[in-house]
Design a protein around this motif. Structure first.
Motif, short mmCIF file in Angstrom:
data_model
loop_
_atom_site.label_atom_id
_atom_site.label_comp_id
_atom_site.label_asym_id
_atom_site.label_seq_id
_atom_site.Cartn_x
_atom_site.Cartn_y
_atom_site.Cartn_z
N LYS A 98 13.90 8.39 16.03
CA LYS A 98 13.89 8.25 17.64
C LYS A 98 12.31 9.17 17.37
CE LYS A 98 17.49 7.24 20.11
NZ LYS A 98 18.83 7.78 21.08
N TYR A 99 12.65 11.00 16.36
CA TYR A 99 11.76 11.61 16.58
C TYR A 99 10.34 11.33 16.00
CZ TYR A 99 9.25 15.58 14.57
OH TYR A 99 7.99 16.04 14.34
N LEU A 100 10.74 9.83 14.66
CA LEU A 100 9.32 9.53 14.12
C LEU A 100 8.96 8.51 14.82
CD1 LEU A 100 10.20 9.66 10.21
CD2 LEU A 100 9.10 11.16 11.76
N ASN A 101 9.11 8.31 15.96
CA ASN A 101 8.72 6.98 16.23
C ASN A 101 8.87 7.63 18.08
OD1 ASN A 101 8.46 4.55 14.72
ND2 ASN A 101 10.50 5.38 14.21
N GLY A 102 8.75 8.75 18.10
CA GLY A 102 8.03 9.33 19.51
C GLY A 102 7.19 10.31 19.54
N GLN A 103 6.58 11.24 20.16
CA GLN A 103 5.43 11.57 20.23
C GLN A 103 6.28 13.03 19.22
OE1 GLN A 103 1.87 11.65 21.45
NE2 GLN A 103 2.86 9.53 22.19
N ASN A 104 4.78 12.31 17.83
CA ASN A 104 5.69 13.53 16.28
C ASN A 104 4.14 13.66 16.03
OD1 ASN A 104 5.44 12.32 13.95
ND2 ASN A 104 6.12 10.92 15.23
N PRO A 105 4.10 14.74 15.29
CA PRO A 105 2.40 15.42 14.95
C PRO A 105 2.32 15.02 13.31
CG PRO A 105 4.27 17.67 14.66
CD PRO A 105 4.87 16.01 15.00
N TYR A 106 3.75 13.75 12.94
CA TYR A 106 3.27 13.62 11.34
C TYR A 106 3.94 12.11 10.65
CZ TYR A 106 5.54 18.48 11.10
OH TYR A 106 5.60 19.43 10.87
N PHE A 107 4.50 11.20 12.11
CA PHE A 107 3.80 9.73 11.45
C PHE A 107 2.77 9.43 13.35
CE2 PHE A 107 6.25 10.02 7.79
CZ PHE A 107 5.44 8.94 7.10
N THR A 108 1.64 9.57 13.19
CA THR A 108 1.62 9.39 14.77
C THR A 108 1.60 8.10 15.46
OG1 THR A 108 -0.82 8.86 14.01
CG2 THR A 108 0.16 11.56 14.30
N ASP A 109 1.60 6.63 14.40
CA ASP A 109 1.78 5.57 14.57
C ASP A 109 3.12 5.19 14.69
OD1 ASP A 109 -0.73 5.06 15.24
OD2 ASP A 109 -1.27 4.70 13.30
N GLY A 110 4.08 5.98 14.58
CA GLY A 110 5.42 5.46 14.08
C GLY A 110 5.52 4.85 12.64
N VAL A 111 6.92 4.71 12.92
CA VAL A 111 6.87 4.40 10.87
C VAL A 111 8.70 4.05 11.31
CG1 VAL A 111 8.50 6.77 9.99
CG2 VAL A 111 6.94 4.80 9.03
N ASN A 112 9.43 3.01 10.26
CA ASN A 112 9.99 2.02 10.31
C ASN A 112 10.93 3.17 8.92
OD1 ASN A 112 9.40 -0.81 11.42
ND2 ASN A 112 8.00 -0.12 10.23
N LYS A 155 0.90 -1.22 0.14
CA LYS A 155 0.13 0.03 0.22
C LYS A 155 0.71 0.79 0.31
CE LYS A 155 -4.18 -1.48 2.10
NZ LYS A 155 -4.98 -2.15 3.86
N PHE A 156 0.49 2.07 -0.73
CA PHE A 156 1.09 3.56 -0.62
C PHE A 156 0.25 4.49 -0.34
CE2 PHE A 156 2.27 1.03 -4.35
CZ PHE A 156 4.16 0.76 -3.67
N ASN A 157 -0.63 4.54 0.03
CA ASN A 157 -2.26 5.45 0.77
C ASN A 157 -1.45 5.90 2.02
OD1 ASN A 157 -2.62 2.78 1.05
ND2 ASN A 157 -4.20 3.81 2.31
N GLN A 158 -1.97 7.83 2.33
CA GLN A 158 -1.45 7.72 3.44
C GLN A 158 -2.12 6.99 4.58
OE1 GLN A 158 -3.65 9.56 5.73
NE2 GLN A 158 -5.08 10.89 4.86
N GLU A 159 -4.07 6.66 4.46
CA GLU A 159 -3.86 6.16 5.45
C GLU A 159 -3.49 4.80 6.18
OE1 GLU A 159 -6.85 8.10 2.73
OE2 GLU A 159 -5.27 6.74 2.81
N ALA A 160 -2.11 4.29 5.47
CA ALA A 160 -1.89 2.93 5.75
C ALA A 160 -1.13 3.23 6.44
CB ALA A 160 -1.34 2.19 4.32
N PHE A 161 -0.09 4.08 6.74
CA PHE A 161 0.46 4.48 7.50
C PHE A 161 0.19 4.99 9.12
CE2 PHE A 161 2.26 4.53 3.88
CZ PHE A 161 3.61 3.65 3.92
N PRO A 162 -0.62 6.57 9.50
CA PRO A 162 -0.67 7.31 8.83
C PRO A 162 0.05 8.49 8.95
CG PRO A 162 -2.50 7.93 10.48
CD PRO A 162 -1.19 6.37 11.05
N PHE A 163 -0.36 9.19 7.98
CA PHE A 163 0.52 10.96 7.75
C PHE A 163 -0.13 11.72 6.87
CE2 PHE A 163 1.99 8.56 3.77
CZ PHE A 163 2.05 9.50 2.97
N GLU A 164 -1.40 11.89 7.63
CA GLU A 164 -2.30 13.04 7.20
C GLU A 164 -1.94 14.30 7.55
OE1 GLU A 164 -3.83 11.59 11.58
OE2 GLU A 164 -2.69 10.79 9.35
N GLU A 220 9.52 18.70 6.20
CA GLU A 220 8.04 18.35 7.55
C GLU A 220 9.42 17.80 8.36
OE1 GLU A 220 4.56 19.69 5.17
OE2 GLU A 220 6.45 18.59 4.81
N ILE A 221 10.30 16.47 7.59
CA ILE A 221 10.46 15.54 8.44
C ILE A 221 12.39 16.33 7.89
CG2 ILE A 221 11.35 13.65 7.90
CD1 ILE A 221 9.12 12.93 7.04
#
Length: 325
Positions: free
Chosen positions: A191-205, A132-141, A155-156
């Motif tokens: 560490k930023y994207l897998n902590g509290q951040n507004p962009y990848f709210t569930d974290g991301v590999n 999947k490529f859609n933002q809902e699969a991450f999400p990064f709305e 932003e990143i």
């Protein structure tokens, strides 16, 4: 007695626990607490691990079992390509079959025993799906994008280009160079994207990669729920797909991509037929230790009562890795 196996795929280390063989049923809460203890890198079992692979029965047609992936922090991953290879070997030997399906969180995936990579280095080929490529699969709305493909995301990071692919674990992929991988940028960003951040709210590999030669890449992964790993199967697969999409645009492709990682090497067959992607990951499925311990001692974290038997497979795997160019 309860048996644990310590295993790895490209040195991505796990314990396998077969819940169908336990003397009493363990709840998910008990499994999570057990995982946190045995995988602890400071005082866990055999130096800890990246997670625990829970094997259970499956009611799905043509499947030999179910695999669940519990990360070292107790969170659950939807899939693990390196782990799936080791569980496939376990189920293959348990049921004496070489080609079957394994139930995972999002799909029943086809697995098959492959040719040994080297003497005493067992290998399996596993399907990685869905894509999947859609933002809902991450999400990064909050990035106001429907997808991210080989582009800067201010932003990143102001300069690096990224591609976002979920397989189904969410991956953010960067192609740069060896110098970038060896800086602290990746760790800070992971560490930023897998902590509290507004962009990848569930974290991301997060995967940083570079091309060694045509259809040969090196990938290093900061894994959600784990941190830096020796290898990440879904990360290497997602990065291989990104590599193919960037290097073979607007065409169907059927490429074998060799992926080097800090723990060794795997092969990815990446195929595009119209708008469908077929992804197969082939690599080692190594058993390093067999552990016997009574269930109550395991539950109580009395790990010094474990009886540990070392296999000879790790030395053969290291010989294989040392032979790589």
């Amino acid at each position: 007695m309860t048996e644990l196996l310590k295993v790895h795929g490209s040195e991505n280390q796990f314990f396998i626990l077969d819940r169908t063989k336990l003397e009493e049923f363990l709840s998910d809460k008990q499994i999570i607490e057990l995982t946190k203890r045995v995988t602890n890198r400071t005082n866990g079992l055999l130096g800890g691990a990246d997670g625990l692979l829970l094997v259970d029965n499956s009611s799905h047609k043509d499947t030999l079992g179910q695999m669940r992936v519990i990360n070292a922090d107790g969170s659950e991953a939807s899939m693990c390509g390196n782990g799936l290879r080791t569980v496939s070997r376990y189920l293959s030997e348990k049921f004496n079959q070489t080609h079957f399906k394994v139930e995972t969180m999002n799909a029943d995936l086809e697995v098959k025993q492959a040719k040994d990579l080297a003497p005493n280095v067992k290998a399996f080929s596993v399907e990685i799906s869905p894509v999947k490529f859609n933002q809902e699969a991450f999400p990064f709305e909050k990035l106001n994008k429907q997808k991210i493909f080989n582009e800067t995301v201010p932003e990143i990071d102001e300069t690096e280009k990224f591609t976002a692919i979920a397989v189904p674990n969410p991956h953010l992929i960067n192609f740069s160079n060896n110098n970038t991988i060896n800086t602290n940028k990746m760790e800070k960003l992971g560490k930023y994207l897998n902590g509290q951040n507004p962009y990848f709210t569930d974290g991301v590999n997060l995967n940083f990669a570079y091309e060694k030669a045509p259809n040969q890449i090196f990938v290093k992964t900061f894994e959600r729920g784990v941190g830096f790993t020796n290898a990440c199967g879904t990360g290497m697969t997602a990065t291989s797909l990104a590599y193919a999409l960037i290097n073979y645009p607007n065409q169907n492709f059927n490429e074998e991509i060799t992926v080097y990682n800090p723990g060794g090497m795997v092969k990815n067959n990446v195929k595009k037929i119209d708008n469908h992607y077929s992804l197969k990951l082939t690599g080692n499925a190594t058993i390093t230790h067999k552990i016997n311990i009574d269930l109550q001692s395991l539950i109580n974290n009395d790990l010094n009562k474990a009886k540990i038997f070392e296999t000879n497979e790790e030395s053969d795997y290291k010989n294989f890795v040392n032979s790589l160019t």
